[in-house]
Design a protein around this motif. Structure first.
Motif, PDB file in Angstrom:
ATOM      1  N   GLN A  37       0.915  -1.481  -0.246  1.00 13.44           N
ATOM      2  CA  GLN A  37      -0.155  -0.053  -0.093  1.00 13.44           C
ATOM      3  C   GLN A  37       0.563   1.206  -0.479  1.00 13.44           C
ATOM      4  O   GLN A  37       1.384   1.764   0.868  1.00 13.44           O
ATOM      5  N   GLY A  40      -1.824   6.923   0.775  1.00 15.09           N
ATOM      6  CA  GLY A  40      -3.232   7.460   0.648  1.00 15.09           C
ATOM      7  C   GLY A  40      -3.599   6.767  -0.766  1.00 15.09           C
ATOM      8  O   GLY A  40      -4.598   6.990  -1.921  1.00 15.09           O
ATOM      9  N   SER A  42      -4.737   2.624  -2.447  1.00 13.00           N
ATOM     10  CA  SER A  42      -5.246   1.493  -2.293  1.00 13.00           C
ATOM     11  C   SER A  42      -4.395   0.054  -2.130  1.00 13.00           C
ATOM     12  O   SER A  42      -3.271   0.379  -2.157  1.00 13.00           O
ATOM     13  N   LEU A  43      -4.794  -1.530  -1.888  1.00 10.06           N
ATOM     14  CA  LEU A  43      -4.049  -2.356  -1.501  1.00 10.06           C
ATOM     15  C   LEU A  43      -3.695  -2.312  -3.158  1.00 10.06           C
ATOM     16  O   LEU A  43      -4.522  -3.109  -3.692  1.00 10.06           O
TER      17      LEU A  43
ATOM     18  N   GLN B  37     -10.513   1.034   7.561  1.00 11.93           N
ATOM     19  CA  GLN B  37      -8.475   1.524   7.453  1.00 11.93           C
ATOM     20  C   GLN B  37      -8.848   2.117   8.557  1.00 11.93           C
ATOM     21  O   GLN B  37      -8.942   3.534   7.881  1.00 11.93           O
ATOM     22  N   LEU B  91     -12.467   0.484   2.493  1.00  5.24           N
ATOM     23  CA  LEU B  91     -12.291  -0.444   1.393  1.00  5.24           C
ATOM     24  C   LEU B  91     -13.069  -1.298   1.047  1.00  5.24           C
ATOM     25  O   LEU B  91     -13.494  -2.488   2.299  1.00  5.24           O
ATOM     26  N   PHE B 108      -8.507  -4.871  -4.468  1.00  7.21           N
ATOM     27  CA  PHE B 108      -9.231  -3.639  -3.638  1.00  7.21           C
ATOM     28  C   PHE B 108      -9.587  -2.130  -4.671  1.00  7.21           C
ATOM     29  O   PHE B 108      -9.230  -2.093  -5.783  1.00  7.21           O
ATOM     30  N   GLY B 109     -10.696  -1.686  -3.540  1.00  7.40           N
ATOM     31  CA  GLY B 109     -10.783  -0.547  -4.546  1.00  7.40           C
ATOM     32  C   GLY B 109     -10.489   0.616  -4.760  1.00  7.40           C
ATOM     33  O   GLY B 109      -9.520   0.135  -3.192  1.00  7.40           O
ATOM     34  N   PRO B 110     -10.008   1.878  -4.745  1.00  6.37           N
ATOM     35  CA  PRO B 110      -9.263   3.021  -4.198  1.00  6.37           C
ATOM     36  C   PRO B 110     -10.020   3.425  -2.954  1.00  6.37           C
ATOM     37  O   PRO B 110      -9.203   4.363  -2.179  1.00  6.37           O
ATOM     38  N   GLY B 111     -10.959   3.354  -2.207  1.00  6.93           N
ATOM     39  CA  GLY B 111     -11.692   3.511  -1.178  1.00  6.93           C
ATOM     40  C   GLY B 111     -12.341   4.747  -1.033  1.00  6.93           C
ATOM     41  O   GLY B 111     -12.152   6.048  -1.940  1.00  6.93           O
ATOM     42  N   ARG B 113     -12.330   8.044   1.230  1.00 10.52           N
ATOM     43  CA  ARG B 113     -12.266   8.649   2.789  1.00 10.52           C
ATOM     44  C   ARG B 113     -12.641   9.137   3.757  1.00 10.52           C
ATOM     45  O   ARG B 113     -13.783  10.368   2.884  1.00 10.52           O
TER      46      ARG B 113
END
Lengths: 111, 117
Positions: A37, A40, A42-43, B37, B91, B108-111, B113
């Motif tokens: 990661q 800022g 994603s994984l 997260q 996420l 995973f997606g970008p999330g 915030r």
């Protein structure tokens, strides 16, 4: 309850050096994942380890799995600045539908 | 091909308001996961959907949290009466699950915030 521990939590290393990140887990697992990661972001999936003794390598990173010791390692060879990121291991158990993540290792590679 | 997408990318809300977060998984992926997260911490599992099976809600921290998924497509995570401790990156991930061999790697997606003021 499955526990996943990583160490170190923070690692500052010079370019060109080698180091290993450790991932210990508390119960039997049939597969283990390593993710990267960036701040800022994603994984990003790095490795999937499916059996005892599995070893996978990609560039300067090599991951291995010892299911008997419940231990996975992520070895960094001749580190470069681009490897600076946080690395997570995650463990899947056969009867569970989710991954349990370690706390992460923040790697900082300095010149 | 298209990866996992999430919206909005950022959400600022006042304490006590409800929020809805959206996740579009990779087409063909049968499994969908939500994680939380907190700043500087690892990922905390929230909920898992697999096909038409009952979702695994074991990670939801309180009854203010709920999630839905329509078939094998979009999912929404709803947080009611938001609190400041809900501030985190949420996420979403999806994977292809083959029966009896467990989930493969999660993408995973970008999330999103979320900031609760």
């Amino acid at each position: 309850e499955l526990k996943v521990e990583q160490n170190p939590l923070f690692l500052s290393m010079q370019e060109g050096k080698n180091y290993t990140i450790y991932c210990n887990y508390s119960t039997t697992s049939d597969r283990l994942y390593w993710y990267r990661q960036d701040p800022g972001k994603s994984l990003e999936s790095l490795f999937v380890l499916l059996s005892n003794g599995a070893v996978k390598q990609e560039g300067r990173l090599m991951a291995s799995l010892d299911t008997k010791a419940r231990l996975s390692t992520l070895h960094i060879t001749a580190a470069v600045h681009d490897l600076s990121a946080t690395y997570f291991c995650a463990v899947h158990t056969g009867t569970a539908s989710k991954l349990t993540f370690g706390t992460g290792t923040r790697l900082q590679v300095t010149l | 091909g298209a990866g996992v997408s999430q919206s909005p990318s950022n959400k600022v809300t006042e304490k006590g308001k409800d929020v809805e977060l959206r996740c579009d998984p990779i087409s063909g992926h049968t499994a969908l996961y939500w994680y939380r997260q907190r700043l500087g911490q690892g990922l905390e599992f929230l909920i898992y959907f697999q096909g038409n099976s009952a979702p695994d809600k074991s990670g939801l921290p309180s009854d203010r949290f709920s999630a839905e998924r329509t078939g094998e497509s979009v999912s929404t995570l709803t947080i009611q009466r938001t609190q400041q401790e809900d501030s985190a990156v949420y996420l979403c991930a999806s994977s292809f699950v083959r029966y009896r061999t467990g989930p493969y790697e999660q993408y995973f997606g970008p999330g999103t915030r979320l900031t609760v003021t």
